[in-house]
Design a protein around this motif. Structure first.
Motif, mmCIF file in Angstrom:
data_model
loop_
_atom_site.group_PDB
_atom_site.id
_atom_site.type_symbol
_atom_site.label_atom_id
_atom_site.label_comp_id
_atom_site.label_asym_id
_atom_site.label_seq_id
_atom_site.Cartn_x
_atom_site.Cartn_y
_atom_site.Cartn_z
ATOM 1 N N GLN A 43 0.732 -1.264 0.039
ATOM 2 C CA GLN A 43 -0.057 -0.056 0.061
ATOM 3 C C GLN A 43 0.913 1.260 -0.087
ATOM 4 N N ASN A 44 0.423 2.285 -1.139
ATOM 5 C CA ASN A 44 1.199 3.359 -1.119
ATOM 6 C C ASN A 44 2.638 3.273 -1.172
ATOM 7 N N LYS A 45 3.027 2.255 -1.996
ATOM 8 C CA LYS A 45 4.477 2.047 -2.398
ATOM 9 C C LYS A 45 4.813 2.092 -3.923
ATOM 10 N N PRO A 46 5.833 2.422 -4.275
ATOM 11 C CA PRO A 46 6.142 2.496 -6.015
ATOM 12 C C PRO A 46 5.877 1.011 -6.345
ATOM 13 N N ASP A 47 4.831 0.758 -7.379
ATOM 14 C CA ASP A 47 4.736 -0.565 -8.041
ATOM 15 C C ASP A 47 3.774 -1.216 -7.040
ATOM 16 N N GLY A 48 3.152 -0.445 -5.984
ATOM 17 C CA GLY A 48 2.183 -0.833 -5.408
ATOM 18 C C GLY A 48 0.686 -0.406 -5.669
ATOM 19 N N PHE A 49 -0.248 -0.040 -4.589
ATOM 20 C CA PHE A 49 -1.262 0.547 -5.055
ATOM 21 C C PHE A 49 -1.717 1.700 -4.213
ATOM 22 N N ALA A 50 -2.475 2.739 -4.788
ATOM 23 C CA ALA A 50 -2.649 3.890 -3.869
ATOM 24 C C ALA A 50 -3.772 3.683 -2.847
ATOM 25 N N CYS A 51 -3.644 3.909 -1.711
ATOM 26 C CA CYS A 51 -4.861 3.899 -0.813
ATOM 27 C C CYS A 51 -6.084 4.341 -1.320
ATOM 28 N N VAL A 52 -7.270 3.632 -1.005
ATOM 29 C CA VAL A 52 -8.500 4.062 -1.577
ATOM 30 C C VAL A 52 -9.121 5.145 -0.147
ATOM 31 N N SER A 53 -8.447 5.135 0.629
ATOM 32 C CA SER A 53 -8.943 6.279 1.659
ATOM 33 C C SER A 53 -8.649 7.592 1.438
ATOM 34 N N CYS A 54 -7.655 8.162 2.235
ATOM 35 C CA CYS A 54 -7.754 9.679 2.113
ATOM 36 C C CYS A 54 -6.552 9.643 0.891
ATOM 37 N N ALA A 55 -6.405 11.033 0.575
ATOM 38 C CA ALA A 55 -5.510 11.520 -0.350
ATOM 39 C C ALA A 55 -4.237 12.092 0.159
ATOM 40 N N TRP A 56 -3.832 11.847 1.250
ATOM 41 C CA TRP A 56 -2.575 12.431 1.824
ATOM 42 C C TRP A 56 -1.381 11.844 0.908
ATOM 43 N N GLY A 57 -0.278 12.657 0.690
ATOM 44 C CA GLY A 57 0.700 12.280 -0.467
ATOM 45 C C GLY A 57 1.522 10.974 0.099
ATOM 46 N N LYS A 58 2.161 10.494 -1.221
ATOM 47 C CA LYS A 58 2.909 9.303 -0.854
ATOM 48 C C LYS A 58 4.364 9.427 -1.004
ATOM 49 N N PRO A 59 5.187 9.576 -0.125
ATOM 50 C CA PRO A 59 6.585 9.847 -0.096
ATOM 51 C C PRO A 59 7.478 9.146 -0.986
ATOM 52 N N ALA A 60 8.556 9.690 -1.436
ATOM 53 C CA ALA A 60 9.332 9.037 -2.501
ATOM 54 C C ALA A 60 10.158 7.917 -1.575
ATOM 55 N N LYS A 61 10.366 8.267 -0.390
ATOM 56 C CA LYS A 61 11.113 7.186 0.476
ATOM 57 C C LYS A 61 10.109 6.644 1.352
ATOM 58 N N PRO A 62 9.321 5.776 1.120
ATOM 59 C CA PRO A 62 8.177 5.396 2.040
ATOM 60 C C PRO A 62 8.845 4.594 3.290
ATOM 61 N N HIS A 63 7.835 4.551 4.333
ATOM 62 C CA HIS A 63 8.342 3.818 5.406
ATOM 63 C C HIS A 63 8.062 2.364 5.152
ATOM 64 N N PRO A 64 8.604 1.432 5.930
ATOM 65 C CA PRO A 64 8.524 -0.214 5.864
ATOM 66 C C PRO A 64 7.024 -0.464 5.516
ATOM 67 N N PHE A 65 6.167 0.243 6.433
ATOM 68 C CA PHE A 65 4.610 -0.049 6.156
ATOM 69 C C PHE A 65 4.124 1.706 6.106
ATOM 70 N N GLU A 66 3.579 1.701 4.876
ATOM 71 C CA GLU A 66 3.076 3.208 4.392
ATOM 72 C C GLU A 66 1.850 3.203 4.472
ATOM 73 N N PHE A 67 1.090 2.628 5.491
ATOM 74 C CA PHE A 67 -0.251 2.935 5.596
ATOM 75 C C PHE A 67 -0.528 3.155 7.236
ATOM 76 N N CYS A 68 -1.711 3.834 7.171
ATOM 77 C CA CYS A 68 -2.315 4.295 8.641
ATOM 78 C C CYS A 68 -3.582 3.494 9.151
ATOM 79 N N GLU A 69 -3.776 3.604 10.204
ATOM 80 C CA GLU A 69 -4.845 3.018 10.689
ATOM 81 C C GLU A 69 -6.134 2.986 9.692
ATOM 82 N N ASN A 70 -6.633 3.912 9.416
ATOM 83 C CA ASN A 70 -7.738 4.057 8.511
ATOM 84 C C ASN A 70 -7.543 3.617 7.117
#
Length: 759
Positions: A43-70
């Motif tokens: 989720q929210n990773k390069p070559d992954g899928f964009a979150c279907v929830s909020c529109a907050w940006g996707k960082p170029a260097k994502p965290h290991p888990f680039e998703f939030c609770e919601n």
């Protein structure tokens, strides 16, 4: 007076174990296979899928888990193992299902087959896709195009949205409202007029360089939790965050990063806001005038003492218009007026204003707490004024940053989902597709509702969403909705709007963003735009919930092909087979923003589409950024009166828009129910109310209409006197259709006039 232990509250931080527990509750219900965990990791990773929830940006260097609770909840909700099949509908009439709660409807799982409404049995029955397309096309061809509405929720991709808008214009109308009409249309109208760009000016990089951030009316912890990571980093490097909001939301108070092992062990939370001011609902203009008044006073004192400016006089002279009239009005406004309307003291506003004075680079951040008012335009205009005073638009580490809600709601506007023909490159559409686009203004959401009531709207196509649940005057709308000749809903799960139909109705199930989309040309990818104006590719890999599903793009193209006459420039089948061909069309239509689209969409962090105001190029009437002179201090549309409250509609920690994940709101200390009315203990004492008492809320807009919501539990809470809180969409029946921002027609759900009635 309510006792302290009776007051609903939450003492913990945002994030931390509370966030993990919230995810686990949904994860336990929706577990399907080990592949679910792999999907969350993508989720929210390069070559992954964009979150279907909020529109907050996707960082170029994502965290290991680039998703939030919601975000995790939204993904798990889509990947549920439950299925809502034709057998379910054979067992239940729509009349029965209308008695179910929103949560219970969605708990039936993913829709699996295209369905037609049978009015004789009051049930949905399965039908073939081609049958549905042919029938919908015949119905659309039997009415005038301007009698049809093509609504879009925020989740449809850029490719689908582009073709949907093209379909509408080839058909002959601009009736293209979307969910932005209900939340951030005020932003689109205000920023376009004031700085020449309808969206925010900040990028991720700016949050690494700002000295201060001012938040107004934005609940980061529930609505855009991944934003807490850059906020935490900003605080650690010394940035000061000042928050104005009627309710103290934990996300902007303190945060424990669930991906930081040390913080998780120690629970040593990072304080987020160094000042938190509980402004009265509708009092933001007054608060912002107070901040500006302090800045002007600091300017005067600094100039007298040191012949040094606080405000950016060079920027004001070169890049703005209207400063003198604005400054004169602010100077003439008394502190007594400001304190009365804002609910804040002069000392508090001066303390906040001094942070702005001392900061070299400031970002202004806001949400629907500013946009959803009768004078929401004035809210945003005053925030822009404050930023312009120190040249805080168009330089690194500064800018104005509205936080959008739904994923890709901003992007839909970018590629043509708009009722305003002047925002669309119609000359290019004419050249590409060989037709004359309609130039008559289309309908906003409020216009659509009025058209349904008065009978001028005959057909409604919903590309996602839960329109009838999201709109004002909900009871009135449900009564009028069956007068429609045609209703078509494109959806993944069952919701309330699917149970209130026109004479001819279809429910068409679509793929989710997490799912593999295979067309004639092979596996497809789509693109979305985030809240920071960056474009990202999104690739679904999960097995579809049913072999009978079609993609949103395929459904739109199928209806369009069945409706429109042949056109040698229009190739619905080819476009469905290869979405890259649609991206080529987008690039040809919007070359400045989408050049090299196919290559750039894979860029980590997305590619920036550009913003003229960020470059200090002002596409306004004057050619400069516009100061506006405040003509009022209250953003509400109805005057105060004895016994009249200002009701704020709120989202819980357990929902996203109209989707209800559960009945707990951890951040407000509420569990097991959504039928609560939050109230200041002093108001309770004055009105003789007790904690837990069941009351009725009634509309108090002085328009002769009866509006009421019964069965609400009195819940003492820390919020300004004279204000109430209640959950959206349950409170929507109390919001008059006419009660909207005067410039954009965004429904004003943040200071709704109501009274409390006891049995």
């Amino acid at each position: 007076m309510a006792k302290k232990q009776d007051i609903a509250h939450y003492d913990g931080p945002a994030g931390g174990f509370g966030s993990l527990t919230g995810i686990a509750k949904i994860y336990g219900k929706e577990w399907n296979s080990p592949a679910i965990a792999a999907e969350l990791y993508r989720q929210n990773k390069p070559d992954g899928f964009a979150c279907v929830s909020c529109a907050w940006g996707k960082p170029a260097k994502p965290h290991p888990f680039e998703f939030c609770e919601n975000g995790a909840k939204a993904t798990l909700w889509e990947l549920t193992p439950r299925r809502c099949t034709p057998e379910f509908f054979a067992q239940h009439t729509l009349a029965e299902l209308r008695t179910w709660k929103d949560y219970d409807l969605e708990q039936q799982g993913r829709l699996t087959h295209p369905l037609r409404y049978d009015p004789e049995t009051d049930r949905y029955v399965p039908c073939a896709w081609e049958e549905a397309f042919a029938a919908i096309g015949a119905e659309l061809n039997a009415i005038e195009p301007k009698q049809a509405v093509f609504y879009a929720s925020g989740r449809a991709s850029l490719e689908t949205s582009y073709l949907y808008a093209l379909f509408a214009r080839l058909y002959g109308h601009n009736n293209l409202p979307d969910s932005s009409n209900m939340c951030h249309e005020t932003t689109s109208v205000a920023l376009k007029k004031l700085i020449g760009a309808p969206v925010g000016t900040c990028t991720f990089d700016d949050f690494d360089h700002c000295d201060a951030m001012f938040f107004f009316g934005q609940n980061t912890g529930s609505n855009s939790p991944r934003f807490l990571h850059p906020l935490q980093e900003a605080v650690k490097r010394g940035c000061k965050i000042i928050t104005f909001n009627p309710i103290k939301e934990p996300g902007l108070v303190k945060f424990v990063n669930p991906q930081d092992p040390v913080q998780m062990v120690t629970q040593n939370a990072t304080p987020i806001s160094c000042q938190y001011h509980q402004v009265k609902a509708g009092g933001d203009i007054a608060a912002l005038v107070g901040l500006a008044k302090h800045v002007l006073a600091a300017e005067d004192a600094k100039w007298v003492a040191e012949k040094v400016h606080v405000i950016d006089v060079d920027f004001i002279a070169q890049h703005t218009d209207g400063f003198e009239a604005f400054a004169d009005r602010v100077r003439a406004t008394s502190w007594e007026e400001i304190e009365a309307e804002s609910g804040l003291t002069r000392a508090a506003l001066e303390e906040a204003g001094q942070v702005y004075v001392e900061a070299e680079k400031t970002i202004a951040i806001y949400g629907m707490g500013l946009t959803q008012h009768v004078h929401g335009f004035d809210n945003i205009a005053m925030f822009v004024n404050l930023m312009l005073m120190k040249g805080n638009i168009g330089k690194q580490g500064a800018g104005i940053s509205p936080v959008r809600g739904h994923s890709n709601v901003q992007g839909q506007r970018t590629v043509g989902i708009t009722e305003k023909p002047d925002l669309v490159p119609n000359d290019r559409l004419k050249e590409l597709f060989g037709f004359d686009p309609p130039m008559e203004h289309g309908m906003t959401t409020v216009d659509v509702c009025q058209g349904v009531i008065d009978g001028t709207v005959k057909a409604f196509i919903g590309l996602g969403g839960n329109f009838i649940r999201a709109i004002p005057d909900q009871d009135k709308m449900e009564a009028a909705w069956p007068k429609l000749r045609l209703t078509v809903q494109i959806a993944t799960k069952l919701n309330r709007n699917h149970l209130v139909n026109g004479e001819v109705a279809y429910l068409l199930p679509c793929l989710g963003r997490t799912e593999r989309d295979v067309q004639a040309g092979g596996d497809q990818v789509v693109t979305i735009e985030d809240s920071l104006s960056c474009i990202h590719a999104s690739r679904g890999k999960h097995k579809p919930a049913s072999e009978h599903l079609r993609s949103e793009l395929a459904i739109v193209s199928g209806i369009a092909a069945a409706t429109l006459p042949p056109n040698p420039h229009v190739h619905w089948q080819d476009w469905t087979g290869d979405y890259a061909k649609v991206r080529t069309l987008i690039e040809q239509t919007y070359p400045e923003m989408f050049h090299d689209f196919e290559k750039r969409m894979w860029q980590p962090g997305g590619f920036y589409k550009g913003n003229a105001a960020r470059e200090r190029v002002w596409k306004t009437e004057s050619g400069k950024a516009e100061f506006t002179t405040p003509t009022r201090l209250s953003a509400t549309g109805v005057k105060d009166a004895p016994g009249r409250y200002r009701l704020m509609t709120l989202r819980s920690n357990d929902q996203f828009n109209t989707t209800i994940y559960g009945y707990d709101d951890r951040f407000r200390g509420i569990s097991g129910t959504r039928h609560v009315v939050l109230i200041n203990p002093k108001d309770m004492e004055r009105d003789g109310l007790k904690p837990g008492q069941i009351v009725k809320l009634v509309g108090d807009a002085d328009d002769g209409e009866v509006r009421e919501v019964d069965g609400m539990r009195i819940t003492p809470f820390d919020l300004p006197e004279g204000c109430l809180g209640g959950y959206y969409p349950e409170m929507n029946p109390l919001v008059p259709l006419w009660y909207h921002d005067q410039e954009s027609k965004t429904p004003a759900g943040k200071a709704v006039p109501v009274r409390i009635v006891t049995p």
